[in-house]
Design an enzyme around this catalytic site. Structure first.
Site, short mmCIF file in Angstrom:
data_model
loop_
_atom_site.label_atom_id
_atom_site.label_comp_id
_atom_site.label_asym_id
_atom_site.label_seq_id
_atom_site.Cartn_x
_atom_site.Cartn_y
_atom_site.Cartn_z
N HIS A 7 0.81 -1.21 0.00
CA HIS A 7 0.00 0.00 0.00
C HIS A 7 0.84 1.26 0.00
O HIS A 7 2.04 1.21 0.30
CB HIS A 7 -0.98 0.03 1.19
CG HIS A 7 -0.33 0.04 2.54
ND1 HIS A 7 -0.01 -1.11 3.22
CD2 HIS A 7 0.06 1.06 3.34
CE1 HIS A 7 0.55 -0.81 4.39
NE2 HIS A 7 0.61 0.51 4.49
N HIS A 79 3.94 7.14 3.78
CA HIS A 79 4.87 6.02 3.62
C HIS A 79 4.38 5.07 2.53
O HIS A 79 3.23 5.15 2.10
CB HIS A 79 5.08 5.26 4.94
CG HIS A 79 3.86 4.54 5.47
ND1 HIS A 79 2.98 5.11 6.35
CD2 HIS A 79 3.38 3.30 5.23
CE1 HIS A 79 2.02 4.24 6.65
NE2 HIS A 79 2.22 3.13 5.97
N GLU A 130 7.70 1.05 4.95
CA GLU A 130 7.20 0.01 5.85
C GLU A 130 7.42 -1.32 5.15
O GLU A 130 7.23 -1.43 3.94
CB GLU A 130 5.69 0.26 6.07
CG GLU A 130 4.99 -0.76 6.94
CD GLU A 130 3.48 -0.47 7.10
OE1 GLU A 130 2.92 0.31 6.29
OE2 GLU A 130 2.88 -1.01 8.03
#
Ligand code: CO
Length: 134
Positions: A7, A79, A130
Protein backbone atom coordinates in the site's frame (compact mmCIF):
# COMPACT_ATOMS: atom_id res chain seq x y z
CA UNK A 1 13.64 -10.06 -0.75
CA UNK A 2 11.28 -7.24 -1.68
CA UNK A 3 7.86 -8.31 -2.88
CA UNK A 4 4.64 -6.61 -3.93
CA UNK A 5 3.74 -3.01 -3.18
CA UNK A 6 1.19 -3.57 -0.42
CA UNK A 7 0.00 0.00 0.00
CA UNK A 8 0.76 3.69 -0.19
CA UNK A 9 -0.35 5.66 2.87
CA UNK A 10 -1.48 9.25 2.42
CA UNK A 11 -1.95 11.47 5.47
CA UNK A 12 -5.05 13.60 5.02
CA UNK A 13 -6.44 16.54 7.03
CA UNK A 14 -10.05 15.70 6.12
CA UNK A 15 -10.78 11.99 5.92
CA UNK A 16 -14.35 12.31 4.62
CA UNK A 17 -13.28 14.69 1.84
CA UNK A 18 -10.38 12.43 0.87
CA UNK A 19 -12.59 9.32 0.83
CA UNK A 20 -15.18 11.14 -1.27
CA UNK A 21 -12.57 12.23 -3.74
CA UNK A 22 -11.38 8.63 -4.26
CA UNK A 23 -14.92 7.24 -4.33
CA UNK A 24 -16.88 9.87 -6.25
CA UNK A 25 -14.22 11.50 -8.41
CA UNK A 26 -11.95 8.55 -9.13
CA UNK A 27 -14.59 5.84 -8.87
CA UNK A 28 -12.57 3.68 -6.46
CA UNK A 29 -13.86 1.19 -3.90
CA UNK A 30 -13.36 2.72 -0.46
CA UNK A 31 -13.99 1.25 2.99
CA UNK A 32 -15.78 2.89 5.88
CA UNK A 33 -13.42 4.78 8.21
CA UNK A 34 -11.71 2.32 10.54
CA UNK A 35 -10.32 3.64 13.85
CA UNK A 36 -7.08 1.90 14.83
CA UNK A 37 -6.40 3.28 18.34
CA UNK A 38 -3.24 1.18 18.77
CA UNK A 39 -1.68 3.09 15.87
CA UNK A 40 -3.21 6.49 16.60
CA UNK A 41 -4.94 6.72 13.23
CA UNK A 42 -8.27 6.33 11.52
CA UNK A 43 -7.88 4.71 8.10
CA UNK A 44 -9.97 4.53 4.95
CA UNK A 45 -8.79 1.69 2.72
CA UNK A 46 -8.97 2.30 -1.02
CA UNK A 47 -8.80 -0.93 -2.99
CA UNK A 48 -7.22 -0.73 -6.43
CA UNK A 49 -6.76 -3.67 -8.79
CA UNK A 50 -3.03 -3.97 -8.04
CA UNK A 51 -2.53 -2.39 -4.63
CA UNK A 52 -4.18 -0.34 -1.86
CA UNK A 53 -4.13 3.29 -0.88
CA UNK A 54 -4.61 4.07 2.80
CA UNK A 55 -5.98 7.46 3.70
CA UNK A 56 -4.81 8.07 7.26
CA UNK A 57 -5.99 10.70 9.69
CA UNK A 58 -4.79 11.33 13.26
CA UNK A 59 -6.70 9.67 16.09
CA UNK A 60 -6.12 10.65 19.71
CA UNK A 61 -3.52 12.85 21.38
CA UNK A 62 -0.28 11.18 20.36
CA UNK A 63 -0.90 10.27 16.76
CA UNK A 64 2.30 9.45 14.85
CA UNK A 65 1.01 11.43 11.86
CA UNK A 66 0.04 14.63 13.71
CA UNK A 67 3.49 16.15 13.24
CA UNK A 68 3.51 15.19 9.56
CA UNK A 69 0.21 17.00 8.98
CA UNK A 70 1.48 20.05 10.85
CA UNK A 71 4.36 20.24 8.37
CA UNK A 72 2.11 19.27 5.44
CA UNK A 73 -1.27 20.85 6.20
CA UNK A 74 -2.74 19.85 2.82
CA UNK A 75 -1.72 16.22 3.40
CA UNK A 76 0.86 14.16 1.54
CA UNK A 77 2.36 10.73 0.96
CA UNK A 78 3.38 9.44 4.39
CA UNK A 79 4.87 6.02 3.62
CA UNK A 80 4.94 3.14 1.18
CA UNK A 81 4.72 -0.50 2.19
CA UNK A 82 6.47 -3.43 0.54
CA UNK A 83 5.74 -7.05 1.28
CA UNK A 84 8.40 -9.49 2.44
CA UNK A 85 8.02 -13.22 2.99
CA UNK A 86 9.85 -13.33 6.34
CA UNK A 87 10.07 -10.10 8.32
CA UNK A 88 12.78 -11.23 10.75
CA UNK A 89 14.99 -12.51 7.93
CA UNK A 90 14.36 -9.26 5.99
CA UNK A 91 15.18 -7.15 9.07
CA UNK A 92 18.42 -8.98 9.74
CA UNK A 93 19.46 -8.76 6.09
CA UNK A 94 18.67 -5.03 5.92
CA UNK A 95 20.45 -4.28 9.19
CA UNK A 96 23.50 -6.24 8.02
CA UNK A 97 23.58 -3.89 5.02
CA UNK A 98 23.52 -0.81 7.25
CA UNK A 99 19.84 0.10 7.17
CA UNK A 100 18.32 1.58 10.28
CA UNK A 101 15.10 0.03 11.52
CA UNK A 102 12.89 2.41 13.51
CA UNK A 103 11.79 1.78 17.10
CA UNK A 104 13.24 -1.12 19.04
CA UNK A 105 13.68 -3.20 15.90
CA UNK A 106 11.04 -5.71 16.91
CA UNK A 107 8.13 -6.16 14.48
CA UNK A 108 4.74 -5.03 15.71
CA UNK A 109 1.31 -5.86 14.37
CA UNK A 110 0.21 -3.41 11.69
CA UNK A 111 -3.14 -2.22 10.44
CA UNK A 112 -3.69 -5.49 8.55
CA UNK A 113 -2.94 -7.79 11.48
CA UNK A 114 0.47 -8.71 10.07
CA UNK A 115 3.95 -7.99 11.47
CA UNK A 116 5.50 -4.73 10.25
CA UNK A 117 8.65 -2.64 10.62
CA UNK A 118 9.62 0.81 9.39
CA UNK A 119 12.97 1.73 7.82
CA UNK A 120 14.65 5.08 8.35
CA UNK A 121 13.77 7.51 5.53
CA UNK A 122 17.39 8.71 5.38
CA UNK A 123 18.38 5.22 4.31
CA UNK A 124 15.57 5.03 1.73
CA UNK A 125 15.89 8.07 -0.53
CA UNK A 126 13.84 10.23 1.82
CA UNK A 127 10.81 7.93 1.79
CA UNK A 128 9.46 6.30 4.92
CA UNK A 129 9.27 2.61 4.02
CA UNK A 130 7.20 0.01 5.85
CA UNK A 131 7.83 -3.68 5.34
CA UNK A 132 5.06 -6.14 6.04
CA UNK A 133 5.21 -9.90 6.28
CA UNK A 134 2.68 -10.94 3.66
CO1 CO B 1 1.17 1.31 6.29
Amino acid sequence: MIGRLNHVAIAVPDLAAAAASYKDTLGATVSAPEPIPAHGVTVVFVTLPNTKIELVHPLGEKSPIAGFLEKNPAGGIHHICYEVADILAARDQLKAKGMRVLGDGEPRIGAHGKPILFLHPKDMQGALVEIEQA
